[in-house]
Motif scaffolding. Sequence first.
Motif, PDB file in Angstrom:
ATOM      1  N   HIS A  73       0.773  -1.202   0.023  1.00 44.95           N
ATOM      2  CA  HIS A  73       0.010   0.086  -0.031  1.00 44.95           C
ATOM      3  C   HIS A  73       0.818   1.237  -0.065  1.00 44.95           C
ATOM      4  N   GLN A  74       2.038   1.257  -0.565  1.00 44.18           N
ATOM      5  CA  GLN A  74       2.953   2.222  -0.689  1.00 44.18           C
ATOM      6  C   GLN A  74       3.452   2.401  -2.087  1.00 44.18           C
ATOM      7  N   PRO A  75       3.660   3.628  -2.626  1.00 43.39           N
ATOM      8  CA  PRO A  75       3.974   3.927  -3.759  1.00 43.39           C
ATOM      9  C   PRO A  75       5.302   3.366  -4.253  1.00 43.39           C
ATOM     10  N   LEU A  76       5.350   2.668  -5.231  1.00 46.62           N
ATOM     11  CA  LEU A  76       6.784   1.982  -5.970  1.00 46.62           C
ATOM     12  C   LEU A  76       7.992   2.951  -5.458  1.00 46.62           C
ATOM     13  N   ASN A  77       8.980   2.356  -5.166  1.00 44.46           N
ATOM     14  CA  ASN A  77      10.238   3.052  -4.721  1.00 44.46           C
ATOM     15  C   ASN A  77      11.029   2.924  -6.324  1.00 44.46           C
ATOM     16  N   HIS A  78      11.039   4.075  -6.802  1.00 45.47           N
ATOM     17  CA  HIS A  78      11.634   3.994  -8.391  1.00 45.47           C
ATOM     18  C   HIS A  78      13.118   3.766  -8.006  1.00 45.47           C
TER      19      HIS A  78
END
Length: 90
Positions: free
Chosen positions: A14-19
Amino acid sequence: MNVYHALKMIQIEHQPLNHRQVVITDENGKPLSQLTDLLSDCLSKIDLFVDLPSTDTASDVSDVSDDLHLLTPLPNDVLDEYQKVLDQPI
């Protein structure tokens, strides 16, 4: 779907993808270091100047590019490459 929309859609726990953990590959799964480096550089600049999570419409790649043109001293050719990598179909 393009790279930009995939980055917006994918979440881990549920966290944005770590680019910083994204690697672009060719059709055979072989890493493409230049495109991966370009994407990482692009997203690092976006993190500094644009709120990526607040963008969610179809035209946002160009909106992000426009914001970077206004808010950064980066040359136009660099910003054009950023837009190209975000627009890459996947």
